[in-house]
Design a protein around this motif. Structure first.
Motif, PDB file in Angstrom:
ATOM      1  N   ARG A 157     -24.358  34.468   3.215  1.00 65.10           N
ATOM      2  CA  ARG A 157     -25.479  33.543   3.146  1.00 65.10           C
ATOM      3  C   ARG A 157     -25.123  32.145   3.641  1.00 65.10           C
ATOM      4  O   ARG A 157     -25.937  31.239   3.546  1.00 65.10           O
ATOM      5  CB  ARG A 157     -26.029  33.430   1.716  1.00 65.10           C
ATOM      6  CG  ARG A 157     -26.163  34.729   0.953  1.00 65.10           C
ATOM      7  CD  ARG A 157     -27.267  35.644   1.444  1.00 65.10           C
ATOM      8  NE  ARG A 157     -28.554  35.010   1.630  1.00 65.10           N
ATOM      9  CZ  ARG A 157     -29.680  35.672   1.847  1.00 65.10           C
ATOM     10  NH1 ARG A 157     -29.683  36.995   1.858  1.00 65.10           N
ATOM     11  NH2 ARG A 157     -30.810  35.047   2.036  1.00 65.10           N
TER      12      ARG A 157
ATOM     13  N   VAL B 127     -23.161  29.794   2.425  1.00 66.81           N
ATOM     14  CA  VAL B 127     -23.063  28.714   1.440  1.00 66.81           C
ATOM     15  C   VAL B 127     -21.610  28.260   1.358  1.00 66.81           C
ATOM     16  O   VAL B 127     -20.716  29.079   1.160  1.00 66.81           O
ATOM     17  CB  VAL B 127     -23.509  29.197   0.045  1.00 66.81           C
ATOM     18  CG1 VAL B 127     -23.456  28.049  -0.952  1.00 66.81           C
ATOM     19  CG2 VAL B 127     -24.890  29.796   0.100  1.00 66.81           C
TER      20      VAL B 127
ATOM     21  N   MET C 297     -20.994  25.240  -8.875  1.00 66.17           N
ATOM     22  CA  MET C 297     -22.135  25.740  -9.642  1.00 66.17           C
ATOM     23  C   MET C 297     -21.714  26.932 -10.504  1.00 66.17           C
ATOM     24  O   MET C 297     -22.098  27.037 -11.670  1.00 66.17           O
ATOM     25  CB  MET C 297     -23.265  26.171  -8.698  1.00 66.17           C
ATOM     26  CG  MET C 297     -23.819  25.038  -7.851  1.00 66.17           C
ATOM     27  SD  MET C 297     -24.380  23.668  -8.839  1.00 66.17           S
ATOM     28  CE  MET C 297     -23.818  22.278  -7.883  1.00 66.17           C
TER      29      MET C 297
ATOM     30  N   ALA D 214     -26.004  19.211  -8.133  1.00 64.14           N
ATOM     31  CA  ALA D 214     -26.908  20.357  -8.049  1.00 64.14           C
ATOM     32  C   ALA D 214     -28.314  19.885  -7.713  1.00 64.14           C
ATOM     33  O   ALA D 214     -28.997  20.468  -6.869  1.00 64.14           O
ATOM     34  CB  ALA D 214     -26.893  21.138  -9.356  1.00 64.14           C
TER      35      ALA D 214
ATOM     36  N   ILE E 228     -28.674  18.980  -4.078  1.00 63.81           N
ATOM     37  CA  ILE E 228     -28.796  20.145  -3.199  1.00 63.81           C
ATOM     38  C   ILE E 228     -30.164  20.796  -3.382  1.00 63.81           C
ATOM     39  O   ILE E 228     -30.846  21.142  -2.425  1.00 63.81           O
ATOM     40  CB  ILE E 228     -27.692  21.167  -3.502  1.00 63.81           C
ATOM     41  CG1 ILE E 228     -26.326  20.558  -3.216  1.00 63.81           C
ATOM     42  CG2 ILE E 228     -27.893  22.427  -2.683  1.00 63.81           C
ATOM     43  CD1 ILE E 228     -25.203  21.309  -3.873  1.00 63.81           C
TER      44      ILE E 228
ATOM     45  N   THR F  37     -29.778  26.594  -8.376  1.00 67.18           N
ATOM     46  CA  THR F  37     -29.193  25.882  -7.233  1.00 67.18           C
ATOM     47  C   THR F  37     -28.495  26.857  -6.294  1.00 67.18           C
ATOM     48  O   THR F  37     -28.613  26.757  -5.074  1.00 67.18           O
ATOM     49  CB  THR F  37     -28.197  24.826  -7.731  1.00 67.18           C
ATOM     50  OG1 THR F  37     -28.875  24.017  -8.679  1.00 67.18           O
ATOM     51  CG2 THR F  37     -27.700  23.975  -6.597  1.00 67.18           C
ATOM     52  N   ILE F  38     -27.777  27.816  -6.881  1.00 68.21           N
ATOM     53  CA  ILE F  38     -27.103  28.814  -6.043  1.00 68.21           C
ATOM     54  C   ILE F  38     -28.132  29.605  -5.239  1.00 68.21           C
ATOM     55  O   ILE F  38     -27.960  29.842  -4.039  1.00 68.21           O
ATOM     56  CB  ILE F  38     -26.252  29.763  -6.913  1.00 68.21           C
ATOM     57  CG1 ILE F  38     -25.083  29.003  -7.530  1.00 68.21           C
ATOM     58  CG2 ILE F  38     -25.730  30.933  -6.097  1.00 68.21           C
ATOM     59  CD1 ILE F  38     -24.290  29.793  -8.528  1.00 68.21           C
TER      60      ILE F  38
ATOM     61  N   LEU G  91     -29.399  27.514  -2.401  1.00 73.31           N
ATOM     62  CA  LEU G  91     -28.386  27.418  -1.356  1.00 73.31           C
ATOM     63  C   LEU G  91     -28.314  28.695  -0.548  1.00 73.31           C
ATOM     64  O   LEU G  91     -28.136  28.683   0.659  1.00 73.31           O
ATOM     65  CB  LEU G  91     -27.020  27.171  -1.994  1.00 73.31           C
ATOM     66  CG  LEU G  91     -26.662  25.730  -2.270  1.00 73.31           C
ATOM     67  CD1 LEU G  91     -25.467  25.669  -3.164  1.00 73.31           C
ATOM     68  CD2 LEU G  91     -26.388  25.026  -0.960  1.00 73.31           C
ATOM     69  N   ALA G  92     -28.434  29.815  -1.247  1.00 69.71           N
ATOM     70  CA  ALA G  92     -28.286  31.104  -0.576  1.00 69.71           C
ATOM     71  C   ALA G  92     -29.518  31.445   0.240  1.00 69.71           C
ATOM     72  O   ALA G  92     -29.517  32.431   0.961  1.00 69.71           O
ATOM     73  CB  ALA G  92     -28.016  32.184  -1.611  1.00 69.71           C
ATOM     74  N   GLY G  93     -30.560  30.632   0.094  1.00 72.53           N
ATOM     75  CA  GLY G  93     -31.752  30.869   0.887  1.00 72.53           C
ATOM     76  C   GLY G  93     -32.688  31.878   0.262  1.00 72.53           C
ATOM     77  O   GLY G  93     -33.624  32.330   0.898  1.00 72.53           O
ATOM     78  N   PHE G  94     -32.435  32.259  -0.989  1.00 78.44           N
ATOM     79  CA  PHE G  94     -33.357  33.170  -1.657  1.00 78.44           C
ATOM     80  C   PHE G  94     -34.619  32.421  -2.063  1.00 78.44           C
ATOM     81  O   PHE G  94     -35.685  32.993  -2.182  1.00 78.44           O
ATOM     82  CB  PHE G  94     -32.706  33.814  -2.880  1.00 78.44           C
ATOM     83  CG  PHE G  94     -31.562  34.714  -2.531  1.00 78.44           C
ATOM     84  CD1 PHE G  94     -31.759  35.832  -1.740  1.00 78.44           C
ATOM     85  CD2 PHE G  94     -30.278  34.445  -2.979  1.00 78.44           C
ATOM     86  CE1 PHE G  94     -30.708  36.666  -1.407  1.00 78.44           C
ATOM     87  CE2 PHE G  94     -29.222  35.278  -2.654  1.00 78.44           C
ATOM     88  CZ  PHE G  94     -29.433  36.388  -1.870  1.00 78.44           C
TER      89      PHE G  94
ATOM     90  N   ARG H 144     -34.487  26.890   1.571  1.00 79.22           N
ATOM     91  CA  ARG H 144     -33.179  26.860   2.221  1.00 79.22           C
ATOM     92  C   ARG H 144     -32.692  25.423   2.215  1.00 79.22           C
ATOM     93  O   ARG H 144     -33.432  24.513   2.564  1.00 79.22           O
ATOM     94  CB  ARG H 144     -33.304  27.355   3.676  1.00 79.22           C
ATOM     95  CG  ARG H 144     -31.979  27.572   4.356  1.00 79.22           C
ATOM     96  CD  ARG H 144     -31.545  29.028   4.188  1.00 79.22           C
ATOM     97  NE  ARG H 144     -30.279  29.300   4.887  1.00 79.22           N
ATOM     98  CZ  ARG H 144     -29.098  29.256   4.267  1.00 79.22           C
ATOM     99  NH1 ARG H 144     -29.020  28.918   3.016  1.00 79.22           N
ATOM    100  NH2 ARG H 144     -28.001  29.539   4.942  1.00 79.22           N
TER     101      ARG H 144
END
Lengths: 366, 336
Positions: free
Chosen positions: A142, A144, A152, B259, B262, B312-313, B316-319, B322
Motif C-alpha cells: 500500500r 505506506v 501508529m 496521526a 496525516i 490513521t493506518i 494511509l493505506a488508502g482504504f 488517501r
C-alpha cells in the motif's frame, strides 16, 4: 582530495566513541549547571555500573548485564531493519507483543523448563515478527512509509495490550472494590529464565543476547540472505536489477527485526518481571534505536552499546545517593544519539583536526 | 440488561454538551501540536519530536508560571500575568528545541527521524531530571499559583446554561487558539506567496532553489514555528487542562498529533477536524468509563483508545481516502 576507504572506515568507527564521550562531557556540565556534584556523581555512576571493586560489585554487574541484554536485543532489532533500509520505530510495540505473549504462555504452558523456555522464545519471536509484518505489508502493498505505520502500530499494540488484555481477559481478579490494575498472573516457575550465578541473580538473558548478536552477525555477513539484506539497504534499485527479490528480503528482515524486539520483551518478562505489569515503563523501543545508532548498526557494536548503557542505567541508580536523579541515564543516552544524528559535525571536526596528524604519521613511516 | 443499555445511551445523549466540551478541551492540544507537524512537514522536515517538545513546553511553562506567580504573589497585576509568562517560556523552549532540530537536520543534514527520537528520549529523561532538581519531586510538580485553567474565557453574551454555553464552559484561551490557528495556517500555506514558497520547498527543493527561494531559511522558519506550536500545546496540557506538570505528560499526545496531521492529509483544516474527531473518541471513552463502566464490557477501553491510530493506518493505506505526504519529506537538501 580523495579520502581513502580505510580513513572512511576509521571515522565510522570513531564517531560513536566521540558521540558518547561528548555526551559524558555535556552530562557533566549539566550536573554542574543544575547544582549537583558532578565528580561524586560520575564516581557513583561508574561504581554503580559494577566497575568499582566493592562489596556489591558483582551484584551491580549482574544488574548491568540484565539491562544490557534487553537493550542489546532491541538494538539488534533496529539495527537489522536499518541494514535493510527500513526504519523500525515499531520496536516499542513489537516488544510489548513479545512481553504479553511470554506472560500469556508462561502461565499457560506447564512443561519442563528446557522445553518451555525455548518454546516461549520461539512463540514470542513469531508473534513479534507477525506484528512487524503488518508494517511490511503496508509498505510493500500500500506504499505506506514504515516510520509512520510503525508509530501508529505502537499505540495500537500499547492500547490493545495495556488497556484491554491486561485489564480485561488476562487480569488477575483483584479483591472486590480494588480498581488499581495489577497486571497479569505470575508466570510458572518453569517459564522463568535459568540462573547462571543464583547468588547475584545473574540469569541466562545475557547469554541469549550474546547468541542473538552472534546469530545476527553470521546472518548479515556470512549468508547470502544477509548479503541481500545489506544490498537492499545500500541501494534498493540496484539490488532489484541484479535479481534480488527486494520485497521478500524486506519482509524477512522486518520479520526477524520484530521477532528480536519481541524476544527482548519476552526476556524481560521471563527474567525480571515474571508477569506483564499493569503499566510498562515506556521507551524500550526508543532505547533500541539509541543502541542501534550508537552501535553503528553493527551487531557487536550494538552489543557494546547495550553493555555500556545497561551499565549507565544501573549506575544512575547509585547517582541518586548524591542527589542526581536516575533519569540522568536517559539524558546521557539522548545526548549520545543527538551527537550521532549530528555526526556531520563530528566527521567534519575529525577530518579537519585528525587528518593532518595521520597524514604526517604516514609521511614519517615512508 | 437491554433496558440498562437504552438508559445508558439516552443519558449519553443528555451528556452531549459535556462530551463536546471535553472534545474541545482535549482536541485543542492535539490540534495545536498537529499544526506544528503540518508546517514542518510541508517544508520537507519530519518532526517526530513533537512529543518531546510538548513535554519540554509543558515543563518550562509550569516552572516559569510557578516562580513568577510566587514571586509576585502580592502584586495582583503581575500575578495575573503568570500563566502568560508560562506560555512565553513554553514558546521559547519550543523555539529553542526547534532551532536545534533545524540546525542538526538542515545545516548538518542529520537524519530527521534519528534526531527526533533523540529529542524525545532527551525530553523524557531530561524533564524528569529537572523536575527532581528544581522541585525536588518525582511524580508531579507542585501546582502553579495561577494557571489558565483558573481563568477560563467567559463570553458574556452566551447563556452558560444553553447548549453552546455548556460546550464552551471553562474553555481556556487554548481552545480559541486551536480554533483560529488552523484557519490562519491554511490561509498562509495556500493563499500567500510565502506559503506557496514553503510548500515548494517541501515538494521540490531543487526547483524552489532554482527560483531563488532560500531552502535553508524556509526550513529553519518552519521547524522553529513547529517547535513553538508544540511548546504551546505542551503548555496547554500543564496550564490549560491542569495546573501542574505530571511525569507522564504528554503520554503520546505528540504522536496522536502526528496521526491527526496525516489523517487530515497535511492540510491544517483537515488536521483540525481529525484532532477533534480523535478527541471525541477520547471524551466518549472517559464519559463511558465514568458513567457506565458496564458498557466497557462490550466495547473495551483499549479498543476505543486504539481506534484513532487504526483509522490513521487505514487512511494511509488508502482504504479510507488517501494521504500523500509532501514529496521531499525527510530528505536533507544539498545545495548543488
Amino acid at each position: 582530495m580523495i579520502i581513502p576507504r580505510l580513513e572512511e572506515k576509521k571515522i565510522d568507527f570513531l564517531v560513536p566513541f566521540v558521540a558518547v564521550l561528548t555526551a559524558l562531557v555535556f552530562g557533566f556540565i549539566l550536573i554542574i549547571l543544575t547544582g549537583g556534584d558532578a565528580f561524586k556523581g560520575y564516581q557513583n555512576l561508574f561504581a554503580g555500573m559494577g566497575l568499582w571493586p566493592d562489596r556489591a560489585q558483582l551484584f551491580r554487574l549482574a544488574r548491568s548485564l540484565e539491562n544490557a541484554s534487553v537493550l542489546a536485543l532491541t538494538g539488534l532489532s533496529v539495527a537489522l531493519a536499518f541494514r535493510c533500509g527500513l526504519f523500525n520505530i515499531g520496536v516499542e510495540g513489537q516488544f510489548l507483543v513479545g512481553a504479553i505473549s511470554a506472560a500469556y504462555f508462561g502461565i499457560l504452558l506447564d512443561l519442563p523448563s528446557f522445553i518451555t523456555i525455548p518454546l516461549i522464545l520461539v512463540i514470542s519471536f513469531i508473534h513479534g515478527g507477525l506484528w512487524a509484518s503488518i508494517a511490511t505489508y503496508l509498505k510493500l502493498k500500500r506504499g505506506v512509509h514504515e516510520v509512520i505505520s510503525t508509530i501508529m502500530l505502537n499505540w495500537v499494540a500499547l492500547n490493545l495490550i495495556e488497556n484491554y488484555l491486561v485489564v480485561g481477559p488476562l487480569r488477575v481478579p483483584a479483591d472486590p472494590g480494588v480498581v488499581v490494575p495489577t497486571g497479569t498472573h505470575t508466570i510458572n516457575a518453569t517459564a522463568q529464565l535459568w540462573s547462571i550465578i543464583p547468588a547475584i541473580g545473574l540469569k541466562v538473558d545475557i547469554i541469549i543476547a550474546l547468541l542473538a548478536t552472534i546469530a545476527i552477525y553470521l546472518l548479515l555477513f556470512r549468508t547470502s540472505l544477509g548479503y541481500e539484506i545489506r544490498a537492499v539497504g545500500y541501494n534498493q534499485e540496484a539490488s532489484r536489477y541484479s535479481g534480488i527479490n527486494v520485497d521478500r528480503t524486506m519482509f524477512i528482515a522486518m520479520f526477524i527485526s520484530g521477532g528480536l524486539a519481541a524476544i527482548s520483551g519476552a526476556v524481560l518478562v521471563m527474567s525480571v518481571l515474571h508477569s506483564y505489569p499493569a503499566v510498562f515503563r515506556p521507551g524500550y523501543g526508543f532505547d533500541g534505536i539509541a543502541m542501534a545508532l550508537v552501535g553503528n548498526t553493527t551487531p557487536f557494536g550494538v552489543l557494546s552499546a547495550g553493555l555500556f548503557f545497561g551499565g549507565v542505567r544501573q549506575g544512575a541508580a547509585m547517582m541518586q545517593l548524591v542527589g542526581i536523579h536516575k533519569s540522568f541515564a536517559d539524558i546521557l543516552q539522548a545526548l549520545a544519539v543527538i551527537f550521532v544524528a549530528a555526526q556531520g559535525i563530528i566527521r567534519y571536526l575529525l577530518i579537519k583536526y585528525a587528518k593532518p596528524i595521520t597524514a604526517t604519521a604516514v609521511a614519517e613511516d615512508v | 440488561m437491554f433496558r440498562e443499555e437504552v438508559l445508558a445511551i439516552s443519558v449519553l445523549y443528555e451528556m452531549l454538551p459535556t462530551l463536546l466540551n471535553f472534545t474541545l478541551a482535549f482536541g485543542a492540544v492535539t490540534a495545536i501540536a498537529a499544526m506544528g507537524g503540518v508546517i514542518a512537514e510541508r517544508s520537507g522536515v519530519i518532526n517526530i519530536a513533537l512529543e518531546g517538545i510538548m513535554r519540554i513546553g509543558a515543563f518550562t511553562s509550569v516552572t516559569a508560571a510557578y516562580f513568577w506567580g510566587y514571586h509576585f504573589s502580592n502584586d495582583p497585576i503581575f500575578f495575573e500575568l503568570s500563566p502568560w509568562i508560562g506560555l512565553l517560556a513554553a514558546i521559547l523552549g519550543g523555539a529553542l528545541v526547534g532551532l536545534l532540530h533545524a540546525y542538526i537536520c538542515v545545516t548538518w543534514k542529520g537524519n530527521q527521524i534519528v534526531n527526533g527520537v533523540a529529542i524525545n528520549i532527551f525530553s523524557y529523561g531530561g524533564m524528569t531530571y529537572l523536575l527532581m532538581q528544581i522541585f525536588g519531586t518525582a511524580g508531579h510538580s507542585p501546582p502553579v499559583p495561577l494557571a489558565f485553567a483558573n481563568r477560563p474565557i467567559v463570553i458574556p453574551w452566551i447563556d452558560p446554561y444553553s447548549f453552546l454555553g455548556k460546550v464552551l464552559w471553562q474553555q481556556t484561551v487554548f481552545t480559541y487558539i486551536a480554533l483560529v490557528l488552523p484557519i490562519l495556517l491554511y490561509l498562509f500555506l495556500f493563499e500567500t506567496t510565502w506559503g506557496l514558497r514553503l510548500r515548494a520547498v517541501g515538494e521540490h527543493p531543487r526547483a524552489a532553489d532554482t527560483l531563488g527561494i532560500n531552502v535553508f531559511k524556509s526550513r529553519y522558519f518552519a521547524v522553529i514555528v513547529s517547535g513553538v506550536l508544540a511548546g504551546i500545546a505542551g503548555a496547554n496540557i500543564s496550564l490549560g487542562i491542569s495546573n501542574l506538570f505530571t511525569i507522564h505528560v504528554p503520554a503520546g499526545g505528540g504522536f496522536i498529533a502526528l496521526a491527526a496531521m496525516i489523517f487530515g492529509k497535511w492540510n491544517p483544516l483537515g488536521a483540525l477536524g481529525a484532532s477533534f474527531f480523535f478527541a471525541f473518541f477520547r471524551a466518549l471513552e472517559v464519559a463511558i468509563a465514568v458513567s457506565f463502566p458496564a458498557l466497557l464490557a462490550y466495547i473495551p477501553r483499549g479498543v476505543f483508545l486504539a481506534t484513532p491510530y487504526l483509522l490513521t493506518i487505514l487512511v494511509l493505506a488508502g482504504f479510507v481516502g488517501r494521504a500523500v505526504p509532501p514529496q521531499a519529506i525527510g530528505q536533507p537538501y544539498e545545495k548543488g
